[in-house]
Scaffold this motif. Structure first.
Motif, PDB file in Angstrom:
ATOM      1  N   GLU A  31      -7.094 -23.246  66.245  1.00 22.25           N
ATOM      2  CA  GLU A  31      -6.826 -23.779  67.787  1.00 22.25           C
ATOM      3  C   GLU A  31      -6.994 -22.684  68.703  1.00 22.25           C
ATOM      4  OE1 GLU A  31      -6.590 -26.789  69.033  1.00 22.25           O
ATOM      5  OE2 GLU A  31      -7.223 -27.495  67.194  1.00 22.25           O
ATOM      6  N   THR A  32      -6.327 -21.408  68.411  1.00 16.08           N
ATOM      7  CA  THR A  32      -6.391 -20.255  69.121  1.00 16.08           C
ATOM      8  C   THR A  32      -7.822 -19.715  69.550  1.00 16.08           C
ATOM      9  OG1 THR A  32      -4.160 -19.689  68.238  1.00 16.08           O
ATOM     10  CG2 THR A  32      -5.605 -17.934  69.517  1.00 16.08           C
ATOM     11  N   VAL A  33      -8.743 -19.832  68.441  1.00 19.12           N
ATOM     12  CA  VAL A  33     -10.073 -19.540  68.904  1.00 19.12           C
ATOM     13  C   VAL A  33     -10.803 -20.478  69.562  1.00 19.12           C
ATOM     14  CG1 VAL A  33     -12.292 -19.220  67.402  1.00 19.12           C
ATOM     15  CG2 VAL A  33     -10.051 -18.428  66.514  1.00 19.12           C
ATOM     16  N   LYS A  34     -10.305 -21.816  69.584  1.00 16.64           N
ATOM     17  CA  LYS A  34     -11.087 -22.655  70.356  1.00 16.64           C
ATOM     18  C   LYS A  34     -10.580 -22.493  71.809  1.00 16.64           C
ATOM     19  CE  LYS A  34     -10.693 -26.961  68.941  1.00 16.64           C
ATOM     20  NZ  LYS A  34     -10.128 -28.173  68.008  1.00 16.64           N
ATOM     21  N   LYS A  35      -9.136 -22.274  72.109  1.00 15.85           N
ATOM     22  CA  LYS A  35      -8.834 -22.137  73.375  1.00 15.85           C
ATOM     23  C   LYS A  35      -9.483 -20.850  74.040  1.00 15.85           C
ATOM     24  CE  LYS A  35      -4.178 -24.052  72.608  1.00 15.85           C
ATOM     25  NZ  LYS A  35      -2.679 -23.780  72.415  1.00 15.85           N
ATOM     26  N   ALA A  36     -10.051 -19.920  73.158  1.00 19.93           N
ATOM     27  CA  ALA A  36     -10.635 -18.712  73.718  1.00 19.93           C
ATOM     28  C   ALA A  36     -12.075 -18.964  74.031  1.00 19.93           C
ATOM     29  CB  ALA A  36     -10.776 -17.653  72.604  1.00 19.93           C
ATOM     30  N   GLY A  37     -12.399 -20.220  73.936  1.00 24.13           N
ATOM     31  CA  GLY A  37     -13.771 -20.693  74.404  1.00 24.13           C
ATOM     32  C   GLY A  37     -14.798 -20.779  73.425  1.00 24.13           C
ATOM     33  N   PHE A  38     -14.514 -20.803  72.105  1.00 23.83           N
ATOM     34  CA  PHE A  38     -15.574 -21.247  70.916  1.00 23.83           C
ATOM     35  C   PHE A  38     -15.426 -22.057  70.242  1.00 23.83           C
ATOM     36  CE2 PHE A  38     -14.115 -16.420  71.472  1.00 23.83           C
ATOM     37  CZ  PHE A  38     -15.466 -15.843  72.003  1.00 23.83           C
ATOM     38  N   SER A  39     -16.471 -22.741  69.913  1.00 17.70           N
ATOM     39  CA  SER A  39     -16.622 -24.016  69.407  1.00 17.70           C
ATOM     40  C   SER A  39     -16.635 -23.860  67.782  1.00 17.70           C
ATOM     41  CB  SER A  39     -17.868 -24.708  69.670  1.00 17.70           C
ATOM     42  OG  SER A  39     -18.165 -25.964  69.009  1.00 17.70           O
ATOM     43  N   VAL A  40     -15.384 -24.162  66.992  1.00 20.67           N
ATOM     44  CA  VAL A  40     -15.510 -23.927  65.808  1.00 20.67           C
ATOM     45  C   VAL A  40     -14.726 -25.411  65.021  1.00 20.67           C
ATOM     46  CG1 VAL A  40     -15.191 -21.493  65.703  1.00 20.67           C
ATOM     47  CG2 VAL A  40     -13.244 -22.844  65.986  1.00 20.67           C
ATOM     48  N   ASP A  41     -14.955 -26.278  65.688  1.00 25.43           N
ATOM     49  CA  ASP A  41     -14.576 -27.894  65.108  1.00 25.43           C
ATOM     50  C   ASP A  41     -14.946 -28.002  63.753  1.00 25.43           C
ATOM     51  OD1 ASP A  41     -12.709 -28.431  67.111  1.00 25.43           O
ATOM     52  OD2 ASP A  41     -14.414 -29.058  68.452  1.00 25.43           O
ATOM     53  N   ASP A  42     -16.163 -27.685  63.345  1.00 26.39           N
ATOM     54  CA  ASP A  42     -16.647 -27.932  62.065  1.00 26.39           C
ATOM     55  C   ASP A  42     -16.381 -26.838  61.126  1.00 26.39           C
ATOM     56  OD1 ASP A  42     -18.228 -26.229  63.353  1.00 26.39           O
ATOM     57  OD2 ASP A  42     -20.198 -26.956  62.826  1.00 26.39           O
ATOM     58  N   LYS A  43     -15.633 -25.835  61.331  1.00 27.35           N
ATOM     59  CA  LYS A  43     -15.512 -24.770  60.424  1.00 27.35           C
ATOM     60  C   LYS A  43     -14.251 -24.847  59.449  1.00 27.35           C
ATOM     61  CE  LYS A  43     -19.210 -22.770  62.128  1.00 27.35           C
ATOM     62  NZ  LYS A  43     -19.694 -23.859  63.051  1.00 27.35           N
ATOM     63  N   GLU A  44     -14.408 -24.881  58.268  1.00 35.25           N
ATOM     64  CA  GLU A  44     -13.292 -25.313  57.551  1.00 35.25           C
ATOM     65  C   GLU A  44     -12.298 -24.141  56.915  1.00 35.25           C
ATOM     66  OE1 GLU A  44     -14.885 -27.826  54.503  1.00 35.25           O
ATOM     67  OE2 GLU A  44     -15.420 -29.346  55.936  1.00 35.25           O
ATOM     68  N   LYS A  51     -18.436 -16.044  59.500  1.00 32.22           N
ATOM     69  CA  LYS A  51     -19.800 -16.036  59.372  1.00 32.22           C
ATOM     70  C   LYS A  51     -20.602 -16.521  60.494  1.00 32.22           C
ATOM     71  CE  LYS A  51     -20.818 -15.607  54.438  1.00 32.22           C
ATOM     72  NZ  LYS A  51     -21.303 -16.066  53.285  1.00 32.22           N
ATOM     73  N   TYR A  52     -20.048 -17.645  60.991  1.00 33.99           N
ATOM     74  CA  TYR A  52     -20.732 -18.071  62.323  1.00 33.99           C
ATOM     75  C   TYR A  52     -20.528 -17.139  63.427  1.00 33.99           C
ATOM     76  CZ  TYR A  52     -20.459 -20.898  66.822  1.00 33.99           C
ATOM     77  OH  TYR A  52     -20.767 -21.499  67.951  1.00 33.99           O
ATOM     78  N   PHE A  53     -19.648 -16.420  63.685  1.00 32.90           N
ATOM     79  CA  PHE A  53     -19.623 -15.501  64.820  1.00 32.90           C
ATOM     80  C   PHE A  53     -20.590 -14.132  64.567  1.00 32.90           C
ATOM     81  CE2 PHE A  53     -15.886 -17.511  66.440  1.00 32.90           C
ATOM     82  CZ  PHE A  53     -15.379 -16.774  67.661  1.00 32.90           C
ATOM     83  N   VAL A  54     -20.613 -13.893  63.288  1.00 31.96           N
ATOM     84  CA  VAL A  54     -21.585 -12.610  62.955  1.00 31.96           C
ATOM     85  C   VAL A  54     -22.934 -12.955  63.083  1.00 31.96           C
ATOM     86  CG1 VAL A  54     -22.405 -11.238  60.988  1.00 31.96           C
ATOM     87  CG2 VAL A  54     -19.814 -11.451  61.334  1.00 31.96           C
ATOM     88  N   ASN A  55     -23.251 -14.312  62.808  1.00 30.12           N
ATOM     89  CA  ASN A  55     -24.836 -14.739  62.697  1.00 30.12           C
ATOM     90  C   ASN A  55     -25.229 -15.296  64.104  1.00 30.12           C
ATOM     91  OD1 ASN A  55     -25.230 -14.396  60.134  1.00 30.12           O
ATOM     92  ND2 ASN A  55     -24.204 -16.302  59.565  1.00 30.12           N
ATOM     93  N   ASN A  56     -24.097 -15.439  65.145  1.00 30.17           N
ATOM     94  CA  ASN A  56     -24.699 -16.025  66.391  1.00 30.17           C
ATOM     95  C   ASN A  56     -24.142 -15.478  67.644  1.00 30.17           C
ATOM     96  OD1 ASN A  56     -25.758 -18.941  65.362  1.00 30.17           O
ATOM     97  ND2 ASN A  56     -23.849 -18.687  64.283  1.00 30.17           N
ATOM     98  N   MET A  57     -23.180 -14.404  67.582  1.00 29.61           N
ATOM     99  CA  MET A  57     -22.879 -13.814  68.556  1.00 29.61           C
ATOM    100  C   MET A  57     -22.677 -12.292  68.460  1.00 29.61           C
ATOM    101  SD  MET A  57     -19.363 -16.154  69.396  1.00 29.61           S
ATOM    102  CE  MET A  57     -19.707 -18.137  69.007  1.00 29.61           C
ATOM    103  N   ASP A  58     -22.784 -11.560  69.783  1.00 27.01           N
ATOM    104  CA  ASP A  58     -22.605 -10.228  69.651  1.00 27.01           C
ATOM    105  C   ASP A  58     -21.247  -9.583  69.519  1.00 27.01           C
ATOM    106  OD1 ASP A  58     -21.063 -10.217  72.175  1.00 27.01           O
ATOM    107  OD2 ASP A  58     -22.791 -10.275  73.452  1.00 27.01           O
ATOM    108  N   TRP A  59     -21.143  -8.481  69.514  1.00 27.01           N
ATOM    109  CA  TRP A  59     -20.054  -7.478  69.069  1.00 27.01           C
ATOM    110  C   TRP A  59     -18.891  -7.855  70.052  1.00 27.01           C
ATOM    111  CZ3 TRP A  59     -17.732  -5.087  65.497  1.00 27.01           C
ATOM    112  CH2 TRP A  59     -16.657  -4.228  65.751  1.00 27.01           C
ATOM    113  N   SER A  60     -18.913  -7.998  71.029  1.00 31.88           N
ATOM    114  CA  SER A  60     -17.747  -8.297  71.919  1.00 31.88           C
ATOM    115  C   SER A  60     -17.023  -9.554  71.783  1.00 31.88           C
ATOM    116  CB  SER A  60     -18.176  -8.468  73.669  1.00 31.88           C
ATOM    117  OG  SER A  60     -19.086  -9.497  73.654  1.00 31.88           O
ATOM    118  N   HIS A  61     -17.800 -10.603  71.354  1.00 31.79           N
ATOM    119  CA  HIS A  61     -17.113 -12.017  70.759  1.00 31.79           C
ATOM    120  C   HIS A  61     -16.450 -11.878  69.296  1.00 31.79           C
ATOM    121  CE1 HIS A  61     -19.965 -14.033  73.577  1.00 31.79           C
ATOM    122  NE2 HIS A  61     -18.690 -14.034  74.160  1.00 31.79           N
TER     123      HIS A  61
END
Length: 440
Positions: A31-44, A51-61
């Motif tokens: 929930e905290t990650v989602k509040k920070a603006g990231f879509s992780v609803d399907d992550k279990e 892995k989602y962050f590493v594969n899809n986003m840059d270092w700052s995220h």
């Protein structure tokens, strides 16, 4: 320079932070990650999120995610909070020099892989997702950061980890969080209890701490004192007297009008009854003196008040009354030492029940009135710390311990804590201990 993890690190990234996961509530983390603006609803699980962050986003995220992981460990489950203060006028430059010496010392005997050791530096790092250190006795810092306010360092935060074995020979992390507030000159050591830690095997594993008390002493002596110099000496007697005054005031503020009502309606009748009993029980020259009679009157008043509260107020009414009065909370447990060196103790049935509703509390009230100090104290704190909603009566329960070597707050709920409530409770208690923080 910005690094694009999608192109440079995704092929060699492996999430390895499994041993940290018992220190967080995954749903709360998500929930905290989602509040920070990231879509992780399907992550279990944590592996999926990283892995989602590493594969899809840059270092700052990725760094934002690391910080959320760091804070979730530091403020969620480390519920034994030791409070210290320091007087040293410590610059952040000196602090960084000290942390560098500690890091270099820990690296010497560390089992942390070389590629991670290079990332451990005085300017800050988050390595929780990459470290899986299973050699018992390994001690290392997994996270370090600084919180700035108007270009001035406000806080430094550290996660110190020691690898231990439980009785089933399972590897676990024993974690201590350290928060140093340079503005208020306070420092916290936060530790979670781990039961049934196995004795170190001298032939197989290195030494490690097996209890909260020993781990706390290790952190204080080997980390905290080396970072900021010796902390302020604990004044146990002053602390216990301060806690007593707070506890007594909470009781008086909550029951002031009820006590007055009972006194107005019953005091004269009680005095007359006591005098009548004395006349029937004793001949004139054997009758108790006035102080003894007055004490008997007070005891009868307290017992009558207990009965009155029980029949006139239910638990929720008392809690709502405390909230309406803007009290920080209400007392749930007392253990005190009276003037005659006798001890007394009483507690309510749960965090939602003020001890003021307990028969035992009122039967002990006269002793409590004359108590010199409290050995430990339980209080439920209103989580609506700004008192913005009178109907919100949610509380969080704590027990406070005062000894000659530490002042400790134990947060009792199973649900995860957060930075705001921990620091609110610490500040409220420090104010009462005459450790008033400097205005920010």
């Amino acid at each position: 320079m910005k690094t694009n993890l999608k192109h440079e690190e995704n092929t060699r990234y492996f999430y390895s932070g499994f041993l940290f996961e018992e220190y967080i509530d995954f749903n709360h983390f998500k929930e905290t990650v989602k509040k920070a603006g990231f879509s992780v609803d399907d992550k279990e699980n944590m592996n999926d999120i990283y892995k989602y962050f590493v594969n899809n986003m840059d270092w700052s995220h990725k760094k934002t995610l690391d910080k959320i992981y760091f804070e979730s460990i530091l403020y969620s489950q480390l519920k034994n909070v030791y409070v210290h203060t320091f007087n040293n006028n410590l610059s952040i430059e000196t602090f960084k020099q000290n942390i560098n010496k500690i890091l270099e010392g820990l690296k010497t005997d560390s089992k942390v892989p070389t590629n991670f050791l290079r990332k451990m530096n005085k300017d800050g790092f988050y390595l929780m997702d990459g470290l899986n250190i299973t050699v018992a006795g390994s001690t290392f810092i997994s996270g370090l950061d600084y919180v700035d306010n108007n270009e001035k360092t406000k806080k430094a935060r550290i996660l110190l980890v020691q690898t231990v074995k439980d009785e089933k020979d399972k590897t676990k992390y024993f974690i201590a969080g350290i928060e140093i507030n340079f503005i208020e000159r306070t420092c916290l050591i936060l530790i979670r209890n781990i039961s049934k830690i196995k004795e170190p095997d001298e032939n197989i594993s290195g030494d490690y701490n097996r209890s909260i008390g020993k781990f706390y002493n290790y952190v204080k002596e080997q980390i905290l004192n080396k970072l900021i110099g010796n902390v302020t000496t604990i004044d146990r007697d002053s602390d216990r007297e301060s806690i007593y005054k707070v506890c007594k005031k909470l009781d008086e503020d909550l029951l002031k009008d009820v006590r007055q009502e009972v006194t107005d309606k019953a005091y004269t009748a009680i005095v007359n009854s006591v005098n009548n009993y004395m006349g029937k029980l004793y001949v004139v020259n054997e009758r108790p003196k006035k102080p003894e009679k007055d004490e008997l009157v007070r005891n009868i008043q307290s017992l009558l008040l207990s009965n009155y509260i029980k029949n006139k107020y239910d638990t929720k009414q008392l809690v709502k009354k405390a909230k309406k009065l803007n009290l920080i909370g209400y007392t749930t447990k007392l253990k005190f030492k009276g003037n005659n060196s006798n001890t007394g103790s009483t507690r309510s049935s749960s965090s939602k029940h003020p001890v003021s509703q307990s028969d035992m509390f009122h039967s002990l009230y006269i002793n409590f009135e004359g108590a010199k100090e409290l050995e430990n104290w339980g209080i439920s704190w209103f989580t609506d710390t700004k008192f913005s909603d009178e109907k919100n009566i949610e509380v969080i329960q704590t027990t406070i311990y005062s000894t000659s070597t530490y002042f400790k707050i134990v947060f009792l709920p199973k649900k995860p804590l957060n930075e705001e409530i921990i620091n609110y409770v610490v500040r409220q208690l420090n104010k009462q201990r005459s450790l008033k923080p400097v205005n920010e």
